[in-house]
Scaffold this motif. Structure first.
Motif, PDB file in Angstrom:
ATOM      1  N   ILE A 419      -9.520   1.789 -11.571  1.00 10.14           N
ATOM      2  CA  ILE A 419      -9.850   0.803 -10.493  1.00 10.14           C
ATOM      3  C   ILE A 419      -8.403   0.268  -9.821  1.00 10.14           C
ATOM      4  CG2 ILE A 419     -10.859  -1.243  -9.956  1.00 10.14           C
ATOM      5  CD1 ILE A 419     -12.630  -0.960 -12.815  1.00 10.14           C
ATOM      6  N   LEU A 420      -8.356   0.495  -8.482  1.00 12.72           N
ATOM      7  CA  LEU A 420      -7.198  -0.136  -7.774  1.00 12.72           C
ATOM      8  C   LEU A 420      -7.636  -1.469  -6.677  1.00 12.72           C
ATOM      9  CD1 LEU A 420      -5.734   3.386  -6.757  1.00 12.72           C
ATOM     10  CD2 LEU A 420      -5.109   2.218  -8.603  1.00 12.72           C
ATOM     11  N   ASP A 421      -7.201  -2.739  -7.251  1.00  6.76           N
ATOM     12  CA  ASP A 421      -7.491  -3.912  -6.341  1.00  6.76           C
ATOM     13  C   ASP A 421      -6.210  -4.060  -5.548  1.00  6.76           C
ATOM     14  OD1 ASP A 421      -8.716  -5.896  -5.175  1.00  6.76           O
ATOM     15  OD2 ASP A 421      -8.886  -6.868  -7.265  1.00  6.76           O
ATOM     16  N   GLU A 422      -6.553  -3.560  -4.023  1.00 10.64           N
ATOM     17  CA  GLU A 422      -5.390  -3.880  -2.881  1.00 10.64           C
ATOM     18  C   GLU A 422      -4.074  -3.117  -3.362  1.00 10.64           C
ATOM     19  OE1 GLU A 422      -6.193  -5.258  -0.456  1.00 10.64           O
ATOM     20  OE2 GLU A 422      -7.564  -6.754  -0.614  1.00 10.64           O
ATOM     21  N   PRO A 423      -4.214  -1.767  -3.500  1.00  6.79           N
ATOM     22  CA  PRO A 423      -3.213  -1.121  -4.190  1.00  6.79           C
ATOM     23  C   PRO A 423      -1.823  -1.081  -3.341  1.00  6.79           C
ATOM     24  CG  PRO A 423      -4.951   0.405  -3.351  1.00  6.79           C
ATOM     25  CD  PRO A 423      -5.319  -1.005  -3.256  1.00  6.79           C
ATOM     26  N   THR A 424      -2.084  -1.214  -1.952  1.00 12.40           N
ATOM     27  CA  THR A 424      -0.676  -1.204  -1.249  1.00 12.40           C
ATOM     28  C   THR A 424      -0.351  -2.505  -0.659  1.00 12.40           C
ATOM     29  OG1 THR A 424      -1.880  -0.718   0.928  1.00 12.40           O
ATOM     30  CG2 THR A 424      -1.294   1.172  -0.536  1.00 12.40           C
ATOM     31  N   ARG A 425      -1.078  -3.667  -1.025  1.00 13.88           N
ATOM     32  CA  ARG A 425      -0.532  -4.846  -0.571  1.00 13.88           C
ATOM     33  C   ARG A 425       0.772  -5.270  -0.838  1.00 13.88           C
ATOM     34  NH1 ARG A 425      -4.375  -9.883  -1.836  1.00 13.88           N
ATOM     35  NH2 ARG A 425      -5.276  -9.034  -0.247  1.00 13.88           N
ATOM     36  N   GLY A 426       1.602  -5.597   0.528  1.00 16.44           N
ATOM     37  CA  GLY A 426       3.061  -5.980   0.368  1.00 16.44           C
ATOM     38  C   GLY A 426       3.737  -4.954   0.086  1.00 16.44           C
ATOM     39  N   VAL A 427       3.413  -3.781   0.322  1.00 17.59           N
ATOM     40  CA  VAL A 427       4.516  -2.572   0.185  1.00 17.59           C
ATOM     41  C   VAL A 427       4.425  -1.870   1.571  1.00 17.59           C
ATOM     42  CG1 VAL A 427       3.959  -2.290  -2.207  1.00 17.59           C
ATOM     43  CG2 VAL A 427       2.770  -0.792  -0.435  1.00 17.59           C
ATOM     44  N   ASP A 428       5.718  -1.350   1.789  1.00 14.92           N
ATOM     45  CA  ASP A 428       6.198  -0.786   3.165  1.00 14.92           C
ATOM     46  C   ASP A 428       5.346   0.439   3.370  1.00 14.92           C
ATOM     47  OD1 ASP A 428       7.753   1.680   2.133  1.00 14.92           O
ATOM     48  OD2 ASP A 428       9.000  -0.218   1.382  1.00 14.92           O
ATOM     49  N   VAL A 429       5.351   1.081   4.786  1.00 11.04           N
ATOM     50  CA  VAL A 429       4.549   2.066   4.994  1.00 11.04           C
ATOM     51  C   VAL A 429       4.923   3.455   4.269  1.00 11.04           C
ATOM     52  CG1 VAL A 429       6.066   2.797   7.063  1.00 11.04           C
ATOM     53  CG2 VAL A 429       3.714   3.279   7.130  1.00 11.04           C
ATOM     54  N   GLY A 430       6.469   3.676   3.886  1.00 17.80           N
ATOM     55  CA  GLY A 430       6.782   4.661   3.044  1.00 17.80           C
ATOM     56  C   GLY A 430       6.061   4.755   1.813  1.00 17.80           C
ATOM     57  N   ALA A 431       6.223   3.704   1.100  1.00 14.34           N
ATOM     58  CA  ALA A 431       5.445   3.392  -0.378  1.00 14.34           C
ATOM     59  C   ALA A 431       4.035   3.594  -0.163  1.00 14.34           C
ATOM     60  CB  ALA A 431       6.150   2.295  -1.077  1.00 14.34           C
ATOM     61  N   LYS A 432       3.526   3.065   0.787  1.00 11.75           N
ATOM     62  CA  LYS A 432       1.893   3.316   1.000  1.00 11.75           C
ATOM     63  C   LYS A 432       1.336   4.777   1.085  1.00 11.75           C
ATOM     64  CE  LYS A 432       0.314  -0.771   3.513  1.00 11.75           C
ATOM     65  NZ  LYS A 432      -0.356  -1.204   4.902  1.00 11.75           N
ATOM     66  N   LYS A 433       2.358   5.476   1.666  1.00 12.39           N
ATOM     67  CA  LYS A 433       2.292   7.018   2.001  1.00 12.39           C
ATOM     68  C   LYS A 433       2.291   7.705   0.373  1.00 12.39           C
ATOM     69  CE  LYS A 433       2.672  11.074   4.401  1.00 12.39           C
ATOM     70  NZ  LYS A 433       3.408  12.050   5.579  1.00 12.39           N
ATOM     71  N   GLU A 434       3.357   7.222  -0.026  1.00 13.32           N
ATOM     72  CA  GLU A 434       3.150   7.857  -1.636  1.00 13.32           C
ATOM     73  C   GLU A 434       2.468   7.432  -2.548  1.00 13.32           C
ATOM     74  OE1 GLU A 434       7.728   8.452  -3.067  1.00 13.32           O
ATOM     75  OE2 GLU A 434       7.901   6.466  -2.039  1.00 13.32           O
ATOM     76  N   ILE A 435       1.933   6.243  -2.561  1.00 10.40           N
ATOM     77  CA  ILE A 435       0.789   5.805  -3.476  1.00 10.40           C
ATOM     78  C   ILE A 435      -0.655   6.445  -2.912  1.00 10.40           C
ATOM     79  CG2 ILE A 435      -0.987   3.746  -3.771  1.00 10.40           C
ATOM     80  CD1 ILE A 435       1.803   2.046  -3.533  1.00 10.40           C
ATOM     81  N   TYR A 436      -0.693   6.727  -1.599  1.00 13.39           N
ATOM     82  CA  TYR A 436      -1.834   7.652  -1.321  1.00 13.39           C
ATOM     83  C   TYR A 436      -1.919   8.879  -1.589  1.00 13.39           C
ATOM     84  CZ  TYR A 436      -2.574   3.608   2.264  1.00 13.39           C
ATOM     85  OH  TYR A 436      -2.872   2.602   2.913  1.00 13.39           O
ATOM     86  N   HIS A 437      -0.495   9.264  -1.672  1.00 15.93           N
ATOM     87  CA  HIS A 437      -0.544  10.954  -2.324  1.00 15.93           C
ATOM     88  C   HIS A 437      -0.776  11.022  -3.827  1.00 15.93           C
ATOM     89  CE1 HIS A 437       1.220  14.865  -2.647  1.00 15.93           C
ATOM     90  NE2 HIS A 437       1.787  14.246  -4.014  1.00 15.93           N
ATOM     91  N   ILE A 438      -0.316  10.065  -4.532  1.00 13.95           N
ATOM     92  CA  ILE A 438      -0.546   9.715  -6.051  1.00 13.95           C
ATOM     93  C   ILE A 438      -2.183   9.715  -6.108  1.00 13.95           C
ATOM     94  CG2 ILE A 438      -0.512   8.201  -8.021  1.00 13.95           C
ATOM     95  CD1 ILE A 438       2.304   7.356  -6.736  1.00 13.95           C
ATOM     96  N   MET A 439      -2.806   8.916  -5.430  1.00 14.88           N
ATOM     97  CA  MET A 439      -4.211   8.870  -5.562  1.00 14.88           C
ATOM     98  C   MET A 439      -4.804  10.087  -5.332  1.00 14.88           C
ATOM     99  SD  MET A 439      -4.862   5.325  -3.553  1.00 14.88           S
ATOM    100  CE  MET A 439      -6.632   5.211  -3.336  1.00 14.88           C
ATOM    101  N   ASN A 440      -4.672  10.749  -4.401  1.00 17.89           N
ATOM    102  CA  ASN A 440      -5.184  12.159  -4.026  1.00 17.89           C
ATOM    103  C   ASN A 440      -4.785  13.031  -5.268  1.00 17.89           C
ATOM    104  OD1 ASN A 440      -6.419  13.441  -1.973  1.00 17.89           O
ATOM    105  ND2 ASN A 440      -4.870  14.489  -1.146  1.00 17.89           N
ATOM    106  N   GLU A 441      -3.582  13.080  -5.924  1.00 15.84           N
ATOM    107  CA  GLU A 441      -3.270  14.210  -6.708  1.00 15.84           C
ATOM    108  C   GLU A 441      -4.092  13.613  -8.309  1.00 15.84           C
ATOM    109  OE1 GLU A 441      -1.347  16.986  -6.673  1.00 15.84           O
ATOM    110  OE2 GLU A 441      -1.586  16.390  -4.691  1.00 15.84           O
TER     111      GLU A 441
END
Length: 496
Positions: A419-441
Motif C-alpha cells: 500500500i503506497l499512500d502519496e508515494p511521490t509527494r514532495g519528491v522531484d521529477v527524476g525521483a518520481k520516475k525512479e519510484i514509478y519504475h520500482i512500482m512497475n518492476e
C-alpha cells in the motif's frame, strides 16, 4: 524597467569543501509570483537560507530594493521586509491565533510593560480580513486546520509589512478547498505588489499561479522562463539535464487472480467498502482529501479498528487487528508522512531499512550483521539510493532518497501487497520516475499495489484500475482505458 524587490547575484556557498551553490542569480519583482524549481538537493533551500540570514554566502551580492544588504540572522531579513512560510509551519499550538501573530513583538500600553491585548486582537482580525479570512483571534492555534494555520503565518508576514514572502511547498498538506483559498490569497498579495517565491514540485500549480520560473540544478543556475510560454518538456529537461522520456512506464505486468478481497468494510470514517485487488495490479485510489482514502488503507494495515466487514488474502480470511498482523499476512504500508511515520530520522539508512526485517536478519534473537549488510546492500542497489554510506543518518538524504528508503523497508519482507499512500509527494521529477519504475518492476514480480494519490496525472498514468472515494464510500470504479480527470473529479465531488 521595474526594480526588483530582491536581487541575488553570483551567489556561491560551500559546506566542508562541498560546493552546494555556484554563481547563482535570482530576482523577484513587485507583485510577481516567481517559482524556484530544482530536484531535491539542487540548492533551493540553501539559496533561501542565505537570503534570510540563516547561512552566510561565500561569494556574491544581495540587493533589497537596489541597496546592498548583509543579513546575519532571520530577524534582520524580516526587518527588511522578507518573510518565510516554512513547509513545517512555525505555529505554537497551545497559543492563540493572536499570540502566535505577535509572538516576540507584543504591543504594550506605553511604557507600562502591560500587554495591549485589545489592540493586538483588533489588528489580528484586520490582518486576517485583508486575506479574506474569518478567524477568531482568540482561537487556539492547535485546533485550526493546516490550511488555517498557514493563513495565520501569511497574515503574520503581512503584519510585519513583508514585501516578499517565500512559500516552501505551501500546498503539501492542504485540502483541495484550502489550496483554492491559498491561491485566492496569493492573488490578493500580488495585487498589493507583494513578491512571492513559490517552491513546489507540483507542475500544475506552477503553471496555475506563477509568472516566472527559475531553475537550479546541482547548485547551478540553469535559467529563468516565463510560465505563459515555456513548455513542460523544456522545464523537465532544464531540471534533470537530459531528456527524461515518458514519465510513466508502460504498464506491461500480467494481471492475475484476485490477491485480496475486501467486503463490507465499515468504520467511523468509511462505510461498506468492497473491492478486489489482483496479482500484479496497481489499483489507484483517488478522491478529495478527507474523503476517507487513507483511513480505509490504515484499517487494512491494522492502524485503525473496523466495526464490520472482512478481508481475505489469496482466498483465506485474515484477522488484522494491528500492523504486525498485516505484516505477517504479507502487507507493507508506505505512509503518507514519511518523516513522522515512515522513518526514524535520527537512525541510519541501514537501521531504517532493516527495522521491519529484523526476524529475517537475526539468528534466533541475535542480529546477524552479515545478513543485515547483505539485505541493505541488495535494497540500496535495487532502489538506487544515493547516499554517503549505509551509516549515514537518513535525515541527511534528499526527499526522493528518503522515500526510496521508506519503500525499501517493506521490500525486505517480500510483500504480497504493498500500500503506497502519496508515494511521490514532495519528491522531484527524476525521483518520481525512479519510484514509478520500482512500482512497475514489483508488479512484474507479482506484487499487488494499492496507490493513494492526490495527483490525478499520477493516478491516470500508473493505475490499471481506479477507485474514487467520496465521503467514505466508493463513488466510482473506473477502468484505465475509461478514466479521465473529469470523470474522477465528477465522482470525487459526488456525481454518479
Amino acid at each position: 524597467m521595474t526594480q526588483p524587490i530582491v536581487e541575488m547575484k553570483g551567489i556561491s556557498k560551500s559546506f566542508v569543501g562541498n560546493k552546494v551553490l555556484n554563481n547563482v542569480d535570482f530576482e523577484v519583482l513587485p507583485g510577481e509570483v516567481h517559482a524556484l524549481l530544482g530536484e531535491n538537493g539542487a540548492g533551493k533551500s540553501t539559496l533561501m537560507k542565505i537570503l534570510t540570514g540563516i547561512h552566510s554566502r561565500d561569494e556574491g551580492e544581495i540587493y533589497v530594493k537596489g541597496e546592498a544588504v548583509e543579513f546575519n540572522n532571520p530577524k534582520e531579513s524580516e526587518k527588511a521586509g522578507i518573510a518565510v512560510i516554512h513547509q513545517e509551519l512555525n505555529i505554537i499550538p497551545y497559543l492563540t491565533v493572536m499570540e502566535n501573530m505577535f509572538l516576540g513583538r507584543e504591543l504594550k500600553y506605553g511604557k507600562t510593560g502591560v500587554t495591549n491585548t485589545k489592540k493586538m486582537k483588533q489588528l489580528t482580525k484586520e490582518y486576517l480580513q485583508q486575506l479574506g479570512i474569518d478567524l477568531d483571534p482568540l482561537a487556539l492555534a492547535g485546533n485550526l486546520s493546516v490550511g488555517q494555520q498557514q493563513m495565520v503565518e501569511i497574515a503574520k508576514a503581512i503584519s510585519v509589512n513583508a514585501e516578499m514572502i517565500v512559500m516552501d511547498e505551501p500546498t503539501a498538506a492542504l485540502t483541495d478547498r484550502e489550496i483554492e483559498r491559498l491561491f485566492e490569497v496569493v492573488d490578493r498579495l500580488r495585487e498589493q505588489e507583494v513578491g512571492i517565491v513559490y517552491i513546489s514540485h507540483r507542475m500544475e500549480e506552477i503553471y496555475r499561479i506563477c509568472d516566472r520560473v527559475s531553475i537550479l540544478r546541482d547548485g547551478e543556475y540553469i535559467g529563468t522562463r516565463d510560465t505563459k510560454t515555456v513548455e513542460y518538456e523544456e522545464i523537465i529537461q532544464m531540471l534533470v539535464g537530459r531528456e527524461l522520456g515518458t514519465l510513466y512506464p508502460e504498464r506491461d505486468a500480467e494481471i492475475g487472480e484476485v490477491k485480496m478481497k475486501v467486503e463490507g468494510l465499515t468504520s467511523d470514517a468509511f462505510h461498506d467498502i468492497n473491492f478486489d485487488l489482483r496479482e500484479g495490479e496497481i489499483l489507484g485510489v483517488a478522491g478529495l482529501m478527507g474523503a476517507g482514502r487513507s483511513e480505509i488503507m490504515q484499517s487494512l494495515f491494522g492502524y485503525r479498528a473496523i466495526e464490520s466487514g472482512s478481508i481475505s488474502i489469496e482466498g483465506k480470511p485474515v484477522n488484522i487487528k494491528k500492523p504486525t498482523d498485516a505484516i505477517d499476512a504479507g502487507i507493507g504500508f508506505v505512509t503518507e508522512d514519511r518523516k513522522e511515520q515512515g522513518l526514524v530520522l535520527s537512525m541510519s539508512v541501514k537501521e531504517n531499512l532493516s527495522l521491519p526485517n529484523l526476524k529475517g536478519v537475526s539468528h534466533q534473537t541475535v542480529l546477524s550483521e552479515k545478513s543485515e549488510k547483505e539485505l541493505v546492500d541488495d535494497l540500496v542497489k535495487r532502489l538506487n539510493v544515493k547516499m554517503a554510506g549505509q551509516n549515514q543518518e537518513v535525515r541527511m538524504l534528499s526527499g526522493g532518497n528518503q522515500q526510496k528508503v521508506v519503500i525499501g523497508k517493506w521490500l525486505g519482507i517480500n510483500p504480497k501487497i504493498l500500500i503506497l499512500d502519496e508515494p511521490t509527494r514532495g519528491v522531484d521529477v527524476g525521483a518520481k520516475k525512479e519510484i514509478y519504475h520500482i512500482m512497475n518492476e514489483l508488479t512484474k514480480q507479482g506484487v499487488s499495489i494499492v496507490m493513494i494519490s492526490s495527483e490525478l496525472p499520477e493516478v491516470l498514468g500508473m493505475s490499471d484500475r481506479i477507485l474514487v472515494i467520496h465521503e467514505g464510500r466508493i463513488g466510482a470504479e473506473l477502468k484505465r482505458e475509461d478514466a479521465t480527470q473529469e470523470k474522477i473529479m465528477y465522482a470525487a465531488t459526488g456525481g454518479e
